[in-house]
Design an enzyme around this catalytic site. Structure first.
Site, PDB file in Angstrom:
ATOM      1  N   SER A  66       0.838  -1.203   0.000  1.00 13.87           N
ATOM      2  CA  SER A  66       0.000   0.000   0.000  1.00 13.87           C
ATOM      3  C   SER A  66       0.870   1.249   0.000  1.00 13.87           C
ATOM      4  O   SER A  66       2.015   1.230   0.459  1.00 13.87           O
ATOM      5  CB  SER A  66      -0.892   0.016   1.242  1.00 13.87           C
ATOM      6  OG  SER A  66      -1.654  -1.163   1.311  1.00 13.87           O
TER       7      SER A  66
HETATM    8  N1  SAM Z   1      -0.117  -4.937   4.527  1.00 16.65           N
HETATM    9  C1  SAM Z   1       0.608  -5.206   3.308  1.00 16.65           C
HETATM   10  C2  SAM Z   1       1.942  -4.503   3.243  1.00 16.65           C
HETATM   11  O1  SAM Z   1       2.302  -3.805   4.206  1.00 16.65           O
HETATM   12  O2  SAM Z   1       2.623  -4.716   2.256  1.00 16.65           O
HETATM   13  C3  SAM Z   1      -0.183  -4.891   2.067  1.00 16.65           C
HETATM   14  C4  SAM Z   1      -1.275  -5.826   1.886  1.00 16.65           C
HETATM   15  S1  SAM Z   1      -1.851  -6.100   0.258  1.00 16.65           S
HETATM   16  C5  SAM Z   1      -2.638  -4.562  -0.108  1.00 16.65           C
HETATM   17  C6  SAM Z   1      -3.149  -7.233   0.707  1.00 16.65           C
HETATM   18  C7  SAM Z   1      -2.665  -8.582   1.126  1.00 16.65           C
HETATM   19  O3  SAM Z   1      -3.766  -9.298   1.674  1.00 16.65           O
HETATM   20  C8  SAM Z   1      -2.134  -9.426  -0.025  1.00 16.65           C
HETATM   21  O4  SAM Z   1      -0.846  -9.877   0.268  1.00 16.65           O
HETATM   22  C9  SAM Z   1      -3.131 -10.580  -0.100  1.00 16.65           C
HETATM   23  O5  SAM Z   1      -2.572 -11.801  -0.538  1.00 16.65           O
HETATM   24  C10 SAM Z   1      -3.605 -10.653   1.329  1.00 16.65           C
HETATM   25  N2  SAM Z   1      -4.886 -11.317   1.542  1.00 16.65           N
HETATM   26  C11 SAM Z   1      -6.012 -11.305   0.779  1.00 16.65           C
HETATM   27  N3  SAM Z   1      -6.973 -12.075   1.335  1.00 16.65           N
HETATM   28  C12 SAM Z   1      -6.442 -12.586   2.487  1.00 16.65           C
HETATM   29  C13 SAM Z   1      -6.934 -13.438   3.509  1.00 16.65           C
HETATM   30  N4  SAM Z   1      -8.179 -13.951   3.493  1.00 16.65           N
HETATM   31  N5  SAM Z   1      -6.114 -13.751   4.527  1.00 16.65           N
HETATM   32  C14 SAM Z   1      -4.859 -13.269   4.588  1.00 16.65           C
HETATM   33  N6  SAM Z   1      -4.334 -12.456   3.649  1.00 16.65           N
HETATM   34  C15 SAM Z   1      -5.117 -12.106   2.614  1.00 16.65           C
END
Ligand code: SAM
Length: 220
Positions: A66
């Site tokens: 993000s």
């Molecule tokens: N917080 C992260 C960072 O600091 O880089 C950015 C997160 S990215 C916008 C969203 C993340 O959520 C992705 O890596 C995705 O694979 C994960 N995600 C999506 N659905 C999920 C779930 N049900 N459980 C865990 N992770 C999930």
């Protein structure tokens, strides 16, 4: 003599923090963590030179880190409501948000559903000595073994607030979660007082989907 690379990154990091102040981030604990954590370490090589720009960038596997403003905004929301304690992040991604929370002194756990990202961050945290506990799995179900949490931050877009996450909030705790579809999501804060939950809504953001039992199904 050519300047070492890390000096360049430090200058860029200072500029990023200056910009965050201009955009209205005022929490000094948050700004301090942003000036300490080396954001470029959480980038894949192809995008590392963009680490301090205010944009979301690919981290592989269709996911993104993000933009700094979004991370600072969510972290400020958490810091104002729960200054310390144990925090659960859903969506480890690059690991940056978890590292920021760790730098602020929270006890942090983070769940990621994609094995490649989970393993990459586990290795990186090992190298950087960051003591965040990581789990591979569906974060829409939380991490019940360590509940209740003073804070839960979801960094992916949910169709609705997952029941499991509500249940895992401590009394007085806050859940920060973007809720909505592909057209945009409203940043939502749910605060627990006993058996009552107060909901507040804020600005609109654009996150990748939360895919899981209490998130989006793959074919939604
Ligand atoms: N917080 C992260 C960072 O600091 O880089 C950015 C997160 S990215 C916008 C969203 C993340 O959520 C992705 O890596 C995705 O694979 C994960 N995600 C999506 N659905 C999920 C779930 N049900 N459980 C865990 N992770 C999930």
């Amino acid at each position: 003599m050519q300047k070492p690379e890390y000096d360049e990154y430090e200058l860029q990091r200072r500029e990023m923090v200056r910009q965050l102040r201009l955009y209205g981030i005022v929490n000094e604990r948050v700004l301090k963590a942003f000036s300490e954590v080396e954001r470029h370490r959480f980038f894949i090589p192809e995008y590392r030179n963009r680490a301090y720009e205010d944009c979301a960038c690919p981290i592989g596997y269709g996911q993104t880190i993000s933009q700094p403003f979004t991370v600072a905004y969510m972290t400020s929301m958490l810091a104002e409501r729960c200054p310390s304690g144990n925090v659960l992040e859903i969506g480890t991604g690059s690991g940056y948000q978890a590292a920021i929370l760790d730098a602020m002194g929270y006890e942090v756990r983070s769940v990621e559903r994609l094995p490649e990202l989970h393993e990459r961050v586990a290795k990186l945290f090992g190298e950087l000595g960051i003591p965040v506990e990581l789990r591979l799995g569906d974060g829409s179900l939380g991490w019940p073994e360590h509940a209740p949490y003073q804070g839960i931050i979801v960094t992916a877009a949910a169709p609705r607030i997952p029941h499991a996450l509500k249940e895992q909030l401590a009394d007085g705790g806050s859940l920060i979660i973007p809720v909505g579809g592909a057209e945009g999501q409203v940043m939502t804060v749910l605060t627990r007082e006993g058996y009552t939950f107060h909901k507040d809504t804020f600005e609109t953001f654009a996150f990748v989907p939360l895919v899981g039992r209490e998130g989006w199904r793959r074919d939604d």
